[in-house]
Design a protein around this motif. Structure first.
Motif, PDB file in Angstrom:
ATOM      1  N   CYS A 101      25.374  -1.616 -23.793  1.00  0.00           N
ATOM      2  CA  CYS A 101      26.441  -0.910 -24.518  1.00  0.00           C
ATOM      3  C   CYS A 101      25.898  -0.090 -25.692  1.00  0.00           C
ATOM      4  N   VAL A 102      24.898  -0.602 -26.403  1.00  0.00           N
ATOM      5  CA  VAL A 102      24.380   0.144 -27.552  1.00  0.00           C
ATOM      6  C   VAL A 102      23.472   1.295 -27.125  1.00  0.00           C
ATOM      7  N   LEU A 103      22.956   1.238 -25.903  1.00  0.00           N
ATOM      8  CA  LEU A 103      22.035   2.287 -25.450  1.00  0.00           C
ATOM      9  C   LEU A 103      22.757   3.520 -24.906  1.00  0.00           C
ATOM     10  N   LEU A 104      24.068   3.433 -24.751  1.00  0.00           N
ATOM     11  CA  LEU A 104      24.838   4.555 -24.217  1.00  0.00           C
ATOM     12  C   LEU A 104      25.914   4.980 -25.218  1.00  0.00           C
ATOM     13  N   PRO A 105      26.049   6.271 -25.466  1.00  0.00           N
ATOM     14  CA  PRO A 105      26.973   6.750 -26.508  1.00  0.00           C
ATOM     15  C   PRO A 105      28.426   6.846 -26.056  1.00  0.00           C
ATOM     16  N   PHE A 106      28.795   6.110 -24.981  1.00  0.00           N
ATOM     17  CA  PHE A 106      30.159   6.169 -24.464  1.00  0.00           C
ATOM     18  C   PHE A 106      30.844   4.812 -24.579  1.00  0.00           C
ATOM     19  N   SER A 107      30.308   3.926 -25.387  1.00  0.00           N
ATOM     20  CA  SER A 107      30.798   2.554 -25.424  1.00  0.00           C
ATOM     21  C   SER A 107      31.518   2.253 -26.730  1.00  0.00           C
ATOM     22  N   THR A 108      32.175   1.101 -26.758  1.00  0.00           N
ATOM     23  CA  THR A 108      32.842   0.659 -27.984  1.00  0.00           C
ATOM     24  C   THR A 108      31.829   0.414 -29.102  1.00  0.00           C
ATOM     25  N   TRP A 109      30.627  -0.034 -28.740  1.00  0.00           N
ATOM     26  CA  TRP A 109      29.586  -0.264 -29.749  1.00  0.00           C
ATOM     27  C   TRP A 109      29.197   1.047 -30.424  1.00  0.00           C
ATOM     28  N   ALA A 110      29.001   2.105 -29.637  1.00  0.00           N
ATOM     29  CA  ALA A 110      28.604   3.397 -30.204  1.00  0.00           C
ATOM     30  C   ALA A 110      29.684   3.933 -31.139  1.00  0.00           C
ATOM     31  N   ILE A 111      30.931   3.796 -30.739  1.00  0.00           N
ATOM     32  CA  ILE A 111      32.043   4.259 -31.579  1.00  0.00           C
ATOM     33  C   ILE A 111      32.074   3.468 -32.883  1.00  0.00           C
ATOM     34  N   PHE A 112      31.892   2.156 -32.777  1.00  0.00           N
ATOM     35  CA  PHE A 112      31.951   1.295 -33.961  1.00  0.00           C
ATOM     36  C   PHE A 112      30.836   1.642 -34.952  1.00  0.00           C
ATOM     37  N   PHE A 113      29.589   1.689 -34.477  1.00  0.00           N
ATOM     38  CA  PHE A 113      28.463   1.923 -35.388  1.00  0.00           C
ATOM     39  C   PHE A 113      28.455   3.345 -35.933  1.00  0.00           C
ATOM     40  N   SER A 114      28.795   4.318 -35.109  1.00  0.00           N
ATOM     41  CA  SER A 114      28.818   5.698 -35.621  1.00  0.00           C
ATOM     42  C   SER A 114      29.870   5.839 -36.708  1.00  0.00           C
ATOM     43  N   GLY A 115      30.990   5.122 -36.578  1.00  0.00           N
ATOM     44  CA  GLY A 115      32.018   5.148 -37.613  1.00  0.00           C
ATOM     45  C   GLY A 115      31.548   4.526 -38.919  1.00  0.00           C
ATOM     46  N   LEU A 116      30.786   3.433 -38.825  1.00  0.00           N
ATOM     47  CA  LEU A 116      30.257   2.791 -40.036  1.00  0.00           C
ATOM     48  C   LEU A 116      29.232   3.680 -40.740  1.00  0.00           C
ATOM     49  N   PHE A 117      28.323   4.243 -39.963  1.00  0.00           N
ATOM     50  CA  PHE A 117      27.265   5.067 -40.559  1.00  0.00           C
ATOM     51  C   PHE A 117      27.820   6.367 -41.143  1.00  0.00           C
ATOM     52  N   ALA A 118      28.933   6.863 -40.594  1.00  0.00           N
ATOM     53  CA  ALA A 118      29.500   8.127 -41.078  1.00  0.00           C
ATOM     54  C   ALA A 118      29.888   8.059 -42.547  1.00  0.00           C
ATOM     55  N   LYS A 119      30.159   6.854 -43.041  1.00  0.00           N
ATOM     56  CA  LYS A 119      30.593   6.681 -44.429  1.00  0.00           C
ATOM     57  C   LYS A 119      29.431   6.638 -45.417  1.00  0.00           C
ATOM     58  N   GLU A 120      28.196   6.565 -44.912  1.00  0.00           N
ATOM     59  CA  GLU A 120      27.039   6.387 -45.787  1.00  0.00           C
ATOM     60  C   GLU A 120      26.477   7.736 -46.255  1.00  0.00           C
ATOM     61  N   PRO A 121      26.327   7.937 -47.568  1.00  0.00           N
ATOM     62  CA  PRO A 121      25.783   9.206 -48.082  1.00  0.00           C
ATOM     63  C   PRO A 121      24.405   9.538 -47.526  1.00  0.00           C
ATOM     64  N   TRP A 122      23.584   8.512 -47.301  1.00  0.00           N
ATOM     65  CA  TRP A 122      22.233   8.737 -46.768  1.00  0.00           C
ATOM     66  C   TRP A 122      22.305   9.365 -45.377  1.00  0.00           C
ATOM     67  N   VAL A 123      23.225   8.892 -44.559  1.00  0.00           N
ATOM     68  CA  VAL A 123      23.388   9.441 -43.216  1.00  0.00           C
ATOM     69  C   VAL A 123      23.987  10.846 -43.284  1.00  0.00           C
ATOM     70  N   GLN A 124      24.846  11.075 -44.256  1.00  0.00           N
ATOM     71  CA  GLN A 124      25.478  12.397 -44.400  1.00  0.00           C
ATOM     72  C   GLN A 124      24.466  13.488 -44.732  1.00  0.00           C
ATOM     73  N   THR A 125      23.306  13.094 -45.282  1.00  0.00           N
ATOM     74  CA  THR A 125      22.267  14.092 -45.577  1.00  0.00           C
ATOM     75  C   THR A 125      21.669  14.692 -44.301  1.00  0.00           C
ATOM     76  N   LEU A 126      21.891  14.032 -43.153  1.00  0.00           N
ATOM     77  CA  LEU A 126      21.395  14.566 -41.885  1.00  0.00           C
ATOM     78  C   LEU A 126      22.172  15.804 -41.451  1.00  0.00           C
ATOM     79  N   LYS A 127      23.383  15.957 -42.005  1.00  0.00           N
ATOM     80  CA  LYS A 127      24.245  17.109 -41.697  1.00  0.00           C
ATOM     81  C   LYS A 127      24.486  17.250 -40.191  1.00  0.00           C
ATOM     82  N   MET A 128      24.911  16.150 -39.568  1.00  0.00           N
ATOM     83  CA  MET A 128      25.273  16.178 -38.153  1.00  0.00           C
ATOM     84  C   MET A 128      26.455  15.246 -37.919  1.00  0.00           C
ATOM     85  N   GLU A 129      27.145  15.451 -36.825  1.00  0.00           N
ATOM     86  CA  GLU A 129      28.282  14.609 -36.483  1.00  0.00           C
ATOM     87  C   GLU A 129      27.821  13.162 -36.311  1.00  0.00           C
ATOM     88  N   PRO A 130      28.712  12.187 -36.684  1.00  0.00           N
ATOM     89  CA  PRO A 130      28.320  10.770 -36.590  1.00  0.00           C
ATOM     90  C   PRO A 130      27.798  10.366 -35.214  1.00  0.00           C
TER      91      PRO A 130
END
Length: 451
Positions: free
Chosen positions: A151-180
């Motif tokens: 589930c974590v190795l494919l970007p179409f799963s509930t895990w990918a949605i969950f983790f991308s949502g968590l990381f989107a809130k982090e300023p460090w990740v936002q410096t990448l300037k890309m979609e979560p």
């Protein structure tokens, strides 16, 4: 002694007792009681009961989902549909290697959600494992290893949605300037624990590496007795008798395909499960495969079959509250902080999240708690952000896979019809190999990749 140190000692004692006694529910109950005694002293019982009630209300979705999955399993068996599927599958699964490979491939295809993965593949393959005298412990290991790791190795799963949502809130990740989700996709080549876990189970299914440790003993037991599960697991297989050679494969395939398709399209596993039960009703009742009374009785029995795993989940969630109150996370962060240098940070982040998820049995919950703490630390020391994200995701996948009271581990053993600790012990050596390789690889890439 600090509460953090006390919480760590409780966890160590639980792990030792679990491996010594091969019991899960009793050890979890003892651990949760000890954590609440440490927190509340003489008032521990009242607080423990309140925590149980809160755990039940907070996680009612999970309890109902697991119970209704039990209904589906019982309906597919009672209708004869599972036997119809087995007759078709036997044409390919003609020997043990092909049977194990089929379960691995099914596990990689059903990647939307780890619960859906474990339950669906388990329904499909359990009787085929019995037919070819493959230990149920092997089935549970394949289910668990193709659940969260896939589930974590494919970007179409509930895990990918969950983790991308968590990381989107982090300023460090936002410096990448890309979609979560794009940032998540960049982490996939560096998800070393899931990668090694999947490679290892594939090699084992193909017979390219030998069975060893408790898994080897499970194979020896099956070869000696002809029974695919241990003595302690017999209570889960009282009704597990040979079915008559009848049953329509469509009574199996239509509900299962509906379950997968509805879950994929809507993203709502609970809705898919309810729809699947409704489809079973429409398929079975008009054709008199089951009467209305039988349908209800089978659903009730299927739900009841899941009570052991539901009880362990409830106590595990209560334990999480006790350990959180004792400050286990903060204590481990204090221990790891002195070793924070940019190159070593990803390996330490993987180790920390892995330990936290293993000790608490909470993969998503612990990731949600630790990410807001760990990511700013990585930014402060100047580590590689993508590698740090991947290390955290890998640590969460490790916890889901390795902890003997994590939900995926409990479900894998339950759907395989074996004692939970029989599964945990037989897969443990392979978990150690995959996690050790992942830790070393994060160390290497921490020095190789630019900051």
């Amino acid at each position: 002694m600090s509460n953090g140190m006390l919480s760590l000692l409780i966890v160590v004692l639980m792990i030792v007792l679990a491996f010594k006694t091969k019991r899960s529910l009793e050890v979890l109950t003892l651990g949760s009681l000890m954590s609440f005694i440490a927190l509340y002293r003489g008032n521990f019982l009242t607080e423990w009961i309140s925590a149980i009630q809160k755990s039940l209300s907070d996680n009612v979705w999970i309890f109902l989902l697991c119970g209704f999955f039990g209904c589906i399993i019982a309906l597919l068996e009672a209708s004869g549909g599972s036997r119809g599927f087995e007759r078709i599958a036997e044409r390919y699964c003609s020997n043990p290697r092909r049977t194990k490979l089929a379960s691995f491939l099914l596990g990689t295809l059903i990647f939307v959600d780890d619960y859906l993965n474990v339950m669906t593949v388990g329904i499909c393959m359990k009787k085929l494992y019995d037919r070819h005298k493959i230990p149920r412990e092997m089935l549970a290991y394949v289910l668990d290893s193709t659940g969260a790791p896939i589930c974590v190795l494919l970007p179409f799963s509930t895990w990918a949605i969950f983790f991308s949502g968590l990381f989107a809130k982090e300023p460090w990740v936002q410096t990448l300037k890309m979609e979560p989700m794009k940032a998540y996709i960049h982490t996939i080549p560096f998800l070393f624990y899931p990668i090694f876990a999947v490679i290892l189970v594939f090699l084992l299914c193909m017979g390219w590496i030998p069975n060893f440790g408790p898994m080897r003993r499970a194979y020896a037991r099956t070869g000696r007795t002809g029974v695919t599960y241990g003595r302690d697991s017999a209570k889960y297989n009282i009704l597990d008798v040979e079915e008559e050679d009848k049953g329509n494969v469509f009574d199996f395939l239509l509900p299962v395909l509906a379950l997968i398709i509805i879950s994929t399209v809507t993203g709502d596993v609970f809705l898919a499960v309810i729809a699947c039960i409704g489809i079973c009703f429409v398929l079975y009742i008009p054709r008199r495969i089951l009467s209305v009374a039988d349908f209800t009785a089978v659903c009730t029995r299927g739900f009841a079959d899941m009570l052991p795993v539901l009880a362990m989940l409830l106590v595990a969630f209560t334990l999480q509250k006790g350990l959180a109150g004792l400050g286990l996370t903060d204590y481990l962060l204090q221990i790891i902080a002195p070793g924070l240098i940019p190159q070593v940070f990803p390996a330490l982040a993987f180790f920390l999240v892995a330990v936290l998820t293993f000790t608490t049995g909470s993969n998503w919950g612990m990731s949600a708690v630790s990410i807001p703490v760990i990511m700013p630390m990585g930014a402060a020391v100047g580590a590689n952000v993508i590698l740090a994200m991947a290390a955290i995701i890998s640590g969460g996948a490790f916890g889901s896979h390795a902890c003997f009271y994590a939900d995926a581990t409990l479900l894998s053993s339950q759907v395989s019809g074996i004692e939970n600790m029989d599964h945990a012990l037989t897969q443990f050596p392979y978990v150690v190999i995959a996690s050790s390789l992942a830790f070393v690889t994060y160390l290497i890439f921490g020095f190789l990749l630019p900051r």
